[in-house]
Design a protein around this motif. Structure first.
Motif, PDB file in Angstrom:
ATOM      1  N   ILE A  75       0.814  -1.220   0.000  1.00 45.80           N
ATOM      2  CA  ILE A  75       0.000   0.000   0.000  1.00 45.80           C
ATOM      3  C   ILE A  75       0.849   1.272   0.000  1.00 45.80           C
ATOM      4  N   ARG A  76       1.958   1.256   0.697  1.00 42.99           N
ATOM      5  CA  ARG A  76       2.788   2.467   0.677  1.00 42.99           C
ATOM      6  C   ARG A  76       3.250   2.755  -0.759  1.00 42.99           C
ATOM      7  N   TYR A  77       3.695   1.723  -1.430  1.00 40.08           N
ATOM      8  CA  TYR A  77       4.195   1.888  -2.795  1.00 40.08           C
ATOM      9  C   TYR A  77       3.081   2.302  -3.750  1.00 40.08           C
ATOM     10  N   MET A  78       1.973   1.563  -3.685  1.00 38.98           N
ATOM     11  CA  MET A  78       0.878   1.814  -4.614  1.00 38.98           C
ATOM     12  C   MET A  78       0.245   3.182  -4.411  1.00 38.98           C
ATOM     13  N   SER A  79       0.370   3.706  -3.190  1.00 37.63           N
ATOM     14  CA  SER A  79      -0.200   5.036  -2.926  1.00 37.63           C
ATOM     15  C   SER A  79       0.836   6.120  -3.192  1.00 37.63           C
ATOM     16  N   GLY A  80       1.926   5.742  -3.825  1.00 37.67           N
ATOM     17  CA  GLY A  80       2.956   6.731  -4.142  1.00 37.67           C
ATOM     18  C   GLY A  80       3.522   7.405  -2.907  1.00 37.67           C
ATOM     19  N   GLY A  81       3.545   6.662  -1.796  1.00 40.77           N
ATOM     20  CA  GLY A  81       4.112   7.200  -0.559  1.00 40.77           C
ATOM     21  C   GLY A  81       3.134   8.023   0.268  1.00 40.77           C
ATOM     22  N   GLN A  82       1.854   8.063  -0.144  1.00 36.85           N
ATOM     23  CA  GLN A  82       0.873   8.828   0.647  1.00 36.85           C
ATOM     24  C   GLN A  82       0.609   8.174   1.998  1.00 36.85           C
ATOM     25  N   LEU A  83       0.714   6.860   2.050  1.00 39.14           N
ATOM     26  CA  LEU A  83       0.369   6.142   3.279  1.00 39.14           C
ATOM     27  C   LEU A  83       1.568   5.401   3.838  1.00 39.14           C
ATOM     28  N   LYS A  84       1.542   5.199   5.143  1.00 37.80           N
ATOM     29  CA  LYS A  84       2.444   4.236   5.757  1.00 37.80           C
ATOM     30  C   LYS A  84       1.591   3.253   6.538  1.00 37.80           C
ATOM     31  N   GLY A  90       8.663  -4.272   1.051  1.00 35.46           N
ATOM     32  CA  GLY A  90       7.616  -3.567   1.792  1.00 35.46           C
ATOM     33  C   GLY A  90       7.436  -4.157   3.177  1.00 35.46           C
ATOM     34  N   VAL A 142      -0.439   8.974  -7.871  1.00 41.33           N
ATOM     35  CA  VAL A 142       0.442   8.118  -7.061  1.00 41.33           C
ATOM     36  C   VAL A 142       1.760   7.854  -7.811  1.00 41.33           C
ATOM     37  N   LYS A 182       2.844   4.779  -9.933  1.00 42.42           N
ATOM     38  CA  LYS A 182       3.136   3.483  -9.294  1.00 42.42           C
ATOM     39  C   LYS A 182       1.898   2.632  -9.073  1.00 42.42           C
ATOM     40  N   PHE A 211      -5.320   7.060  -4.953  1.00 42.96           N
ATOM     41  CA  PHE A 211      -5.375   7.380  -3.518  1.00 42.96           C
ATOM     42  C   PHE A 211      -5.375   8.900  -3.384  1.00 42.96           C
ATOM     43  N   ASP A 224       9.549   4.838  -1.889  1.00 43.38           N
ATOM     44  CA  ASP A 224       8.210   4.569  -1.337  1.00 43.38           C
ATOM     45  C   ASP A 224       7.967   3.096  -1.012  1.00 43.38           C
ATOM     46  N   ILE A 225       9.033   2.321  -0.880  1.00 44.98           N
ATOM     47  CA  ILE A 225       8.849   0.915  -0.489  1.00 44.98           C
ATOM     48  C   ILE A 225       8.732   0.838   1.042  1.00 44.98           C
ATOM     49  N   TYR A 226       9.654   1.513   1.713  1.00 42.76           N
ATOM     50  CA  TYR A 226       9.609   1.562   3.181  1.00 42.76           C
ATOM     51  C   TYR A 226       9.453   3.014   3.642  1.00 42.76           C
TER      52      TYR A 226
END
Lengths: 324, 344
Positions: free
Chosen positions: A101-110, A142, B118, B121, B128, B341-343
């Motif tokens: 989810i972090r990746y797919m949201s382009g970093g919007q979420l953690k 991830g 996003v 990606k 989102f 944006d992986i971690y």
């Protein structure tokens, strides 16, 4: 330094972090009124109440997903799998949601959350209840994966995991819950991604983790009598893995045996062997050997099961071959 | 002509329990109503443009269009606020656009550009916009139903008196995770509304071929939950029933299933030749178009005239064209973006 049981170290970590941060809660099967199937949450319901120590019905996918959604919103959940063998029921949630989810949201979420629980074989509970899945989860970018072997790390790694902003699997082991070992006094954290050298040595390196650390230490007593001085590394963290510590040791000893409870095919030891053969090719004086679980489902009979996970005899055999 | 208030049960076709009485949804102002019409029209035009872009090879992968279903997203969103979290599956363009994603970054995402919402990606299935509480855009059928549960759980845990609307297609009712989520939601009293966007087809399998009970709201019965079936093509009807369920969730922490009867004009995804239904069937449904229904009603209320509405529509078409052009002119992501944006 006090000696405490591994399960109490797990409980202390959760208790301290829940006291520190009101966003942390625990959910899982039997974690509240029953005090945990393995008693890792003993007393926590009384201390934190039912809003934060939550009994879930047997719905791994449901409560794993609940935790991911809650983490997306800013809470810091701890989900207990009674055993990681049951985590496969929630595989989609862990792999397609928590990890991506972090990746797919382009970093919007953690997604700051901890999946923790028992794993491993050796208790005659059959093929469906005996998985050691750290290699499987470690393949997904991830996710982070840690496997504490001792009470100090059971506490220190779990506390670090709860404070980390990523989804982390803390994979414990049934055989270790009752074992006592020393835990530092006061507040401390075990860093994620840092291996621990359990014993320094010169003749070979043994890279291991989890329950196998104890088996290796037992085997080490025999090795010592044979005059073999092994450097023993407890990886503690599978993803990320502390490659500098592993490579430095192999460049010193020139020999490597990998010991762990995952399967031989694409297991943790396979990964260590591959990376070491690349990074330490000119330093190796012998082929890298692996002692792992075997290429079979876990049998019930103890006569068979004891041969299926790394044991002292198989470790010594491998070491003798490598130092010969 | 002044707008008459709708009866609270407007558009409701059936329910597992009597609908609670929370009265009539508060009126929208003239400008608010126009804005929701604009959003529906924008979504329609955005997707028509996406359809063309897909045909000409500008969009790779999947692209699931919402054409025909616009009143579902608009009517439900208009019943809650932007502070209430929403989450959906992969037919997510409307939910994204109506929760603040500008058409430019929306197109750019479809075209895989760095300026995508996003960053190129996620693509069509993974819009989102967390700033406006839009939590995706999820690719695995039914997987988001547990996430919606978790979002709603978190709002309750924090004592926020919010409600989470979790959207899903009719095909998702057969996934186990949905049923685990229903049980947990009712058992733990979690304020989540599961909106089943019943467009009659699970990909190419019609409801009567994929679900033992064809009345999908009745899935709630197994969990002592309120299930409601309502008409999903009329913005005002959708808004009224959504508001009732949202108020109930806020005040009583009670979840519900809201099955909205709708229809998608296009195939499941762009590559769908639609052998499973007739052109006549599609044409029949197009006669009850949600965008047209709201347009006619607004005109009948005489708060805005035809000329003004046409001007608004012209502006939207221009905005869509400009957004498309802007997106196409945007750069592709740098190779280094693979590893960001992986971690956290």
């Amino acid at each position: 330094m006090a000696k405490i049981a591994y399960r109490d170290a797990v409980r202390d970590a959760m208790s301290e972090e829940m006291t520190r941060d009101s966003r942390v809660f625990l959910i899982g099967e039997e974690v509240a009124q029953y005090n945990g199937a393995y008693k890792c949450s003993k007393g926590l319901l009384d201390k934190f109440g039912p809003d934060r120590i939550i009994d879930s019905p047997i719905s791994e996918s449901g409560f794993a997903g609940l935790c991911i959604g809650a983490a997306m919103y800013g809470l810091r959940p701890i989900a207990e799998f009674m055993t990681f063998s049951f985590s496969f029921v929630a595989f989609d949630q862990i792999v397609n949601n928590a990890a991506q989810i972090r990746y797919m949201s382009g970093g919007q979420l953690k997604v700051p959350l901890v999946f923790r629980g028992n794993s491993g074989g050796g208790h005659q509970i059959g093929a469906t209840h005996s998985h050691a899945p750290e290699n499987i989860y470690a393949t997904f970018p991830g996710l982070k994966v840690v496997v504490p072997a001792f009470a100090a790390d059971a506490k220190g790694l779990l506390k670090s995991a709860i404070r980390d902003d990523n989804p982390i699997l803390v994979i414990e082991n049934e055989a270790l819950y009752g074992r006592e070992s020393e835990v530092p006094d006061g507040e401390y954290l075990t860093p994620i991604g840092k291996a621990n050298i359990l014993q320094e040595g010169t003749d070979l390196t043994i890279v291991t983790h989890g329950r196998s650390c104890w088996t290796v230490l037992e085997a080490n007593q025999e090795l010592h009598k044979m005059g073999i001085h092994a450097e023993i590394i407890d990886l503690r963290s599978i993803k990320p893995l502390d490659w500098p510590t592993v490579f430095a040791s192999v460049r010193k000893t020139h020999r490597l045996v990998c010991v762990d409870e995952t399967k031989p095919f694409c297991g943790v030891s396979s990964q260590v062997a591959a990376e070491v053969s690349r990074a330490c090719f000119d330093h190796l004086d012998a082929p890298v050997l692996r002692v792992t679980s075997v290429e079979a489902p876990m049998p019930f009979s103890s006569a068979l099961e004891d041969e299926c996970i790394p044991n002292v005899a198989r470790i010594i055999e491998a070491v003798k071959e490598v130092v010969a | 002509m002044k707008k008459k208030p709708l009866p609270t049960g407007a558009g409701v076709l059936a329910s597992t329990q009597p609908l609670p009485e929370y009265g009539t949804v508060p009126d929208l102002s003239r400008d608010q109503r126009l804005e929701w019409y604009r959003m529906m029209y924008l979504t329609r035009k955005f997707e028509e443009r996406s359809y063309q872009s897909y045909q000409t090879g500008l969009i790779g992968g999947f692209c699931h269009l919402y054409n025909g279903q616009e009143a579902v997203a608009a009517g439900t969103f208009a019943a809650i606020t932007d502070a209430d979290p929403v989450i959906t599956a992969y037919r997510d363009h409307a939910h994204g656009l109506m929760r603040g994603i500008r058409p430019g970054p929306a197109f750019a995402e479809l075209y895989g550009r760095a300026t995508g919402i996003v960053k190129g990606k996620g693509g069509s299935m993974h819009y989102f916009n967390v700033e406006k509480q839009m939590y995706g855009g999820h690719g695995i059928v039914g997987g988001q139903t547990a996430l919606g549960l978790g979002l709603a759980f978190a709002t309750k845990y924090l004592g926020e008196k919010k409600v989470c609307f979790c959207y899903m297609g009719d095909g998702a009712v057969n996934q186990g995770t949905f049923h685990e989520s229903l049980n947990l939601a009712q058992l733990m009293k979690i304020p989540v509304i599961y909106v089943i966007e019943n467009n009659m087809y699970s990909m190419g399998t019609s409801v009567d071929r994929h679900s033992a009970p064809v009345e999908l709201y009745k899935r709630a019965l197994g969990y002592d939950m309120l299930g409601v079936r309502a008409e999903g093509m009329d913005f005002d009807h959708v808004r009224q029933v959504s508001w009732t369920l949202a108020e109930r969730a806020r005040s009583e922490n009670l979840p519900a299933i809201l099955e909205l009867m709708t229809y998608r004009y296009r195939g499941h995804s762009m590559s769908d030749p639609q052998y499973y239904r007739s052109k006549e069937e599609v044409e029949e449904y197009r006669k009850h178009d949600p965008v047209e229904i709201l347009r006619s009603r607004i005109l009948s209320e005489a708060t805005v005239n035809e000329k003004d509405l046409e001007a608004l529509e012209e502006k939207v078409r221009k905005e869509v064209q400009e957004a498309h052009d802007w997106a196409l002119a945007s750069p592709f992501p740098a190779q280094s973006e693979i590893y960001t944006d992986i971690y956290a």
